[in-house]
Design a protein around this motif. Structure first.
Motif, PDB file in Angstrom:
ATOM      1  N   ALA A  30       0.856  -1.181   0.000  1.00  0.00           N
ATOM      2  CA  ALA A  30       0.000   0.000   0.000  1.00  0.00           C
ATOM      3  C   ALA A  30       0.892   1.232   0.000  1.00  0.00           C
ATOM      4  O   ALA A  30       2.109   1.141   0.187  1.00  0.00           O
ATOM      5  N   ILE A  31       0.284   2.378  -0.248  1.00  0.00           N
ATOM      6  CA  ILE A  31       0.987   3.650  -0.152  1.00  0.00           C
ATOM      7  C   ILE A  31       0.241   4.520   0.850  1.00  0.00           C
ATOM      8  O   ILE A  31      -0.933   4.272   1.146  1.00  0.00           O
ATOM      9  N   SER A  32       0.916   5.526   1.369  1.00  0.00           N
ATOM     10  CA  SER A  32       0.242   6.426   2.308  1.00  0.00           C
ATOM     11  C   SER A  32      -0.425   7.557   1.533  1.00  0.00           C
ATOM     12  O   SER A  32      -0.076   7.838   0.379  1.00  0.00           O
ATOM     13  N   ALA A  33      -1.364   8.204   2.175  1.00  0.00           N
ATOM     14  CA  ALA A  33      -2.001   9.371   1.576  1.00  0.00           C
ATOM     15  C   ALA A  33      -0.965  10.458   1.323  1.00  0.00           C
ATOM     16  O   ALA A  33      -1.089  11.239   0.373  1.00  0.00           O
ATOM     17  N   VAL A  34       0.084  10.502   2.132  1.00  0.00           N
ATOM     18  CA  VAL A  34       1.156  11.488   1.948  1.00  0.00           C
ATOM     19  C   VAL A  34       1.891  11.228   0.635  1.00  0.00           C
ATOM     20  O   VAL A  34       2.206  12.161  -0.109  1.00  0.00           O
ATOM     21  N   THR A  35       2.150   9.970   0.315  1.00  0.00           N
ATOM     22  CA  THR A  35       2.790   9.626  -0.962  1.00  0.00           C
ATOM     23  C   THR A  35       1.897  10.052  -2.119  1.00  0.00           C
ATOM     24  O   THR A  35       2.369  10.658  -3.090  1.00  0.00           O
ATOM     25  N   LEU A  36       0.629   9.772  -2.026  1.00  0.00           N
ATOM     26  CA  LEU A  36      -0.309  10.155  -3.075  1.00  0.00           C
ATOM     27  C   LEU A  36      -0.342  11.676  -3.242  1.00  0.00           C
ATOM     28  O   LEU A  36      -0.336  12.192  -4.359  1.00  0.00           O
ATOM     29  N   CYS A  37      -0.323  12.385  -2.136  1.00  0.00           N
ATOM     30  CA  CYS A  37      -0.305  13.852  -2.165  1.00  0.00           C
ATOM     31  C   CYS A  37       0.970  14.354  -2.835  1.00  0.00           C
ATOM     32  O   CYS A  37       0.934  15.287  -3.647  1.00  0.00           O
ATOM     33  N   LEU A  39       2.790  12.817  -5.064  1.00  0.00           N
ATOM     34  CA  LEU A  39       2.712  12.551  -6.502  1.00  0.00           C
ATOM     35  C   LEU A  39       1.804  13.558  -7.203  1.00  0.00           C
ATOM     36  O   LEU A  39       2.111  14.026  -8.305  1.00  0.00           O
ATOM     37  N   HIS A  40       0.705  13.929  -6.561  1.00  0.00           N
ATOM     38  CA  HIS A  40      -0.186  14.978  -7.099  1.00  0.00           C
ATOM     39  C   HIS A  40       0.577  16.294  -7.210  1.00  0.00           C
ATOM     40  O   HIS A  40       0.484  16.994  -8.224  1.00  0.00           O
ATOM     41  N   HIS A  41       1.300  16.643  -6.167  1.00  0.00           N
ATOM     42  CA  HIS A  41       2.066  17.888  -6.167  1.00  0.00           C
ATOM     43  C   HIS A  41       3.096  17.884  -7.292  1.00  0.00           C
ATOM     44  O   HIS A  41       3.299  18.909  -7.965  1.00  0.00           O
ATOM     45  N   GLY A  42       3.729  16.749  -7.508  1.00  0.00           N
ATOM     46  CA  GLY A  42       4.700  16.635  -8.587  1.00  0.00           C
ATOM     47  C   GLY A  42       4.105  16.951  -9.950  1.00  0.00           C
ATOM     48  O   GLY A  42       4.749  17.589 -10.789  1.00  0.00           O
ATOM     49  N   VAL A  43       2.877  16.533 -10.174  1.00  0.00           N
ATOM     50  CA  VAL A  43       2.194  16.839 -11.437  1.00  0.00           C
ATOM     51  C   VAL A  43       1.937  18.339 -11.530  1.00  0.00           C
ATOM     52  O   VAL A  43       2.161  18.966 -12.577  1.00  0.00           O
ATOM     53  N   LEU A  44       1.501  18.939 -10.433  1.00  0.00           N
ATOM     54  CA  LEU A  44       1.155  20.363 -10.450  1.00  0.00           C
ATOM     55  C   LEU A  44       2.349  21.277 -10.689  1.00  0.00           C
ATOM     56  O   LEU A  44       2.213  22.326 -11.321  1.00  0.00           O
ATOM     57  N   VAL A  45       3.517  20.917 -10.194  1.00  0.00           N
ATOM     58  CA  VAL A  45       4.692  21.783 -10.328  1.00  0.00           C
ATOM     59  C   VAL A  45       5.578  21.409 -11.513  1.00  0.00           C
ATOM     60  O   VAL A  45       6.586  22.062 -11.767  1.00  0.00           O
ATOM     61  N   ALA A  46       5.200  20.394 -12.262  1.00  0.00           N
ATOM     62  CA  ALA A  46       6.015  19.911 -13.380  1.00  0.00           C
ATOM     63  C   ALA A  46       6.017  20.897 -14.540  1.00  0.00           C
ATOM     64  O   ALA A  46       5.057  21.644 -14.756  1.00  0.00           O
ATOM     65  N   THR A  47       7.106  20.865 -15.287  1.00  0.00           N
ATOM     66  CA  THR A  47       7.148  21.611 -16.540  1.00  0.00           C
ATOM     67  C   THR A  47       6.276  20.878 -17.556  1.00  0.00           C
ATOM     68  O   THR A  47       5.868  19.731 -17.337  1.00  0.00           O
ATOM     69  N   ASP A  48       6.033  21.521 -18.673  1.00  0.00           N
ATOM     70  CA  ASP A  48       5.233  20.876 -19.716  1.00  0.00           C
ATOM     71  C   ASP A  48       5.884  19.579 -20.189  1.00  0.00           C
ATOM     72  O   ASP A  48       5.188  18.617 -20.505  1.00  0.00           O
ATOM     73  N   ALA A  49       7.206  19.537 -20.211  1.00  0.00           N
ATOM     74  CA  ALA A  49       7.911  18.332 -20.651  1.00  0.00           C
ATOM     75  C   ALA A  49       7.831  17.213 -19.612  1.00  0.00           C
ATOM     76  O   ALA A  49       7.779  16.037 -19.967  1.00  0.00           O
ATOM     77  N   GLN A  50       7.826  17.566 -18.332  1.00  0.00           N
ATOM     78  CA  GLN A  50       7.795  16.575 -17.251  1.00  0.00           C
ATOM     79  C   GLN A  50       6.399  16.046 -16.961  1.00  0.00           C
ATOM     80  O   GLN A  50       6.246  14.922 -16.488  1.00  0.00           O
ATOM     81  N   ARG A  54       5.006  12.408 -15.059  1.00  0.00           N
ATOM     82  CA  ARG A  54       4.557  12.476 -13.671  1.00  0.00           C
ATOM     83  C   ARG A  54       3.088  12.098 -13.539  1.00  0.00           C
ATOM     84  O   ARG A  54       2.691  11.451 -12.579  1.00  0.00           O
ATOM     85  N   LEU A  55       2.290  12.500 -14.508  1.00  0.00           N
ATOM     86  CA  LEU A  55       0.879  12.115 -14.495  1.00  0.00           C
ATOM     87  C   LEU A  55       0.731  10.606 -14.661  1.00  0.00           C
ATOM     88  O   LEU A  55      -0.093   9.976 -13.989  1.00  0.00           O
ATOM     89  N   ALA A  56       1.542  10.015 -15.513  1.00  0.00           N
ATOM     90  CA  ALA A  56       1.506   8.552 -15.697  1.00  0.00           C
ATOM     91  C   ALA A  56       1.874   7.842 -14.388  1.00  0.00           C
ATOM     92  O   ALA A  56       1.268   6.829 -14.034  1.00  0.00           O
ATOM     93  N   THR A  57       2.841   8.381 -13.662  1.00  0.00           N
ATOM     94  CA  THR A  57       3.237   7.798 -12.379  1.00  0.00           C
ATOM     95  C   THR A  57       2.094   7.905 -11.372  1.00  0.00           C
ATOM     96  O   THR A  57       1.796   6.945 -10.655  1.00  0.00           O
ATOM     97  N   LEU A  58       1.446   9.048 -11.322  1.00  0.00           N
ATOM     98  CA  LEU A  58       0.309   9.238 -10.412  1.00  0.00           C
ATOM     99  C   LEU A  58      -0.809   8.256 -10.736  1.00  0.00           C
ATOM    100  O   LEU A  58      -1.347   7.587  -9.847  1.00  0.00           O
ATOM    101  N   ILE A  59      -1.152   8.136 -11.987  1.00  0.00           N
ATOM    102  CA  ILE A  59      -2.221   7.217 -12.402  1.00  0.00           C
ATOM    103  C   ILE A  59      -1.852   5.780 -12.064  1.00  0.00           C
ATOM    104  O   ILE A  59      -2.684   5.006 -11.559  1.00  0.00           O
TER     105      ILE A  59
END
Length: 72
Positions: A30-37, A39-50, A54-59
């Motif tokens: 399992a993962i923690s809600a903190v890990t999920l958070c 990963l979400h943050h990583g998508v939000l702060v990513a450059t267009d190239a990244q 990052r979205l694929a990792t979150l999904i």
């Protein structure tokens, strides 16, 4: 039954398809809600190239693992 709580870096490595040989792999993970958070943050702060990677990792994480809640 052997269980594991996976951290963010481990989940990212799994999503990238990296070879993670474990001596005794867990039967449940399992993962923690903190890990999920994080990963979400990583998508939000990513450059267009990244962002696609990052979205694929979150999904991947959302579909593969149950997220354990934070209890106060």
């Amino acid at each position: 039954m052997k269980r594991a709580l996976l951290d963010t870096s481990f989940v990212i490595s799994l999503a990238r398809g990296e070879d993670l040989a474990l001596d005794e792999p867990p039967q449940e993970a399992a993962i923690s809600a903190v890990t999920l958070c994080g990963l979400h943050h990583g998508v939000l702060v990513a450059t267009d190239a990244q962002r696609p990677g990052r979205l694929a990792t979150l999904i991947f994480a959302e579909r593969r693992f149950a997220a354990l809640p934070i209890h106060a």
